[in-house]
Design a protein around this motif. Structure first.
Motif, short mmCIF file in Angstrom:
data_model
loop_
_atom_site.label_atom_id
_atom_site.label_comp_id
_atom_site.label_asym_id
_atom_site.label_seq_id
_atom_site.Cartn_x
_atom_site.Cartn_y
_atom_site.Cartn_z
N GLN A 17 108.03 -50.77 76.06
CA GLN A 17 107.89 -50.51 74.62
C GLN A 17 108.68 -49.26 74.23
O GLN A 17 109.29 -49.22 73.16
CB GLN A 17 106.42 -50.36 74.21
N MET A 20 112.20 -50.22 74.06
CA MET A 20 112.40 -51.07 72.89
C MET A 20 112.54 -50.24 71.62
O MET A 20 113.24 -50.64 70.69
CB MET A 20 111.24 -52.06 72.77
N GLN A 21 111.93 -49.05 71.58
CA GLN A 21 112.12 -48.16 70.43
C GLN A 21 113.59 -47.75 70.32
O GLN A 21 114.15 -47.72 69.21
CB GLN A 21 111.22 -46.92 70.55
N TYR A 23 116.16 -49.42 71.58
CA TYR A 23 116.88 -50.66 71.28
C TYR A 23 116.80 -50.96 69.78
O TYR A 23 117.81 -51.24 69.13
CB TYR A 23 116.24 -51.78 72.10
N THR A 24 115.60 -50.87 69.22
CA THR A 24 115.41 -51.16 67.81
C THR A 24 116.15 -50.14 66.95
O THR A 24 116.75 -50.49 65.93
CB THR A 24 113.91 -51.19 67.45
N TRP A 31 119.03 -54.27 60.71
CA TRP A 31 117.71 -54.81 60.35
C TRP A 31 117.05 -54.05 59.21
O TRP A 31 115.91 -54.33 58.85
CB TRP A 31 116.79 -54.79 61.56
N ARG A 36 111.13 -55.52 60.96
CA ARG A 36 111.58 -55.15 62.30
C ARG A 36 112.40 -53.86 62.31
O ARG A 36 112.40 -53.13 63.30
CB ARG A 36 112.40 -56.31 62.86
N ASP A 47 105.89 -52.45 67.45
CA ASP A 47 105.97 -52.85 68.86
C ASP A 47 106.49 -54.28 68.97
O ASP A 47 106.17 -55.14 68.16
CB ASP A 47 104.60 -52.75 69.53
N TYR A 48 107.28 -54.50 69.99
CA TYR A 48 107.81 -55.82 70.31
C TYR A 48 106.76 -56.56 71.12
O TYR A 48 106.09 -55.96 71.95
CB TYR A 48 109.10 -55.64 71.12
N ILE A 50 106.13 -57.76 73.89
CA ILE A 50 106.56 -57.85 75.30
C ILE A 50 105.49 -58.49 76.17
O ILE A 50 105.81 -59.11 77.18
CB ILE A 50 106.95 -56.45 75.83
N GLU A 92 116.66 -60.32 75.11
CA GLU A 92 117.00 -58.94 74.72
C GLU A 92 117.63 -58.27 75.94
O GLU A 92 117.25 -58.55 77.08
CB GLU A 92 115.75 -58.16 74.29
#
Length: 97
Positions: A17, A20-21, A23-24, A31, A36, A47-48, A50, A92
């Motif tokens: 997670q 992923m922060q 990544y986002t 986006w 998202r 949160d994704y 996952i 991803e």
């Protein structure tokens, strides 16, 4: 450069997670204006989901390390954006800058 591919476990959910922060954030310019791509009240992106990668038999999450330093992740599932069948699809993929 040698990269180790390590299959993640549920114990790695927080690490995934956190990655992923990043990544986002990298994708947030594309986006923006969507749920998202906007920050929540706590200053984090949503949160994704996952956890699905540990609940579905053919889905996997991987961490990338070099010299025992975390450098990224990949999420692999069996879903595609087309109607074509796939045994494995990279959902991803992220490597830190």
């Amino acid at each position: 450069m040698h990269i180790d591919l390590i299959e993640a476990s549920e114990a790695d959910l927080t690490t995934l997670q956190n990655l992923m922060q990043l990544y986002t954030h990298d994708f947030s310019e594309f986006w923006a204006g969507t749920q998202r791509g906007e920050l929540c009240g706590d200053g984090r992106f949503p949160d994704y989901p996952i956890h699905r990668y540990f609940e579905r038999a053919d889905w996997r999450a991987y961490l990338f390390k070099t010299a025992d330093v975390l450098v990224g992740f990949a999420l692999v599932n069996d879903e595609t954006h087309s109607t074509l069948h796939a045994d494995h699809s990279i959902a991803e993929f992220f490597v830190v800058r």
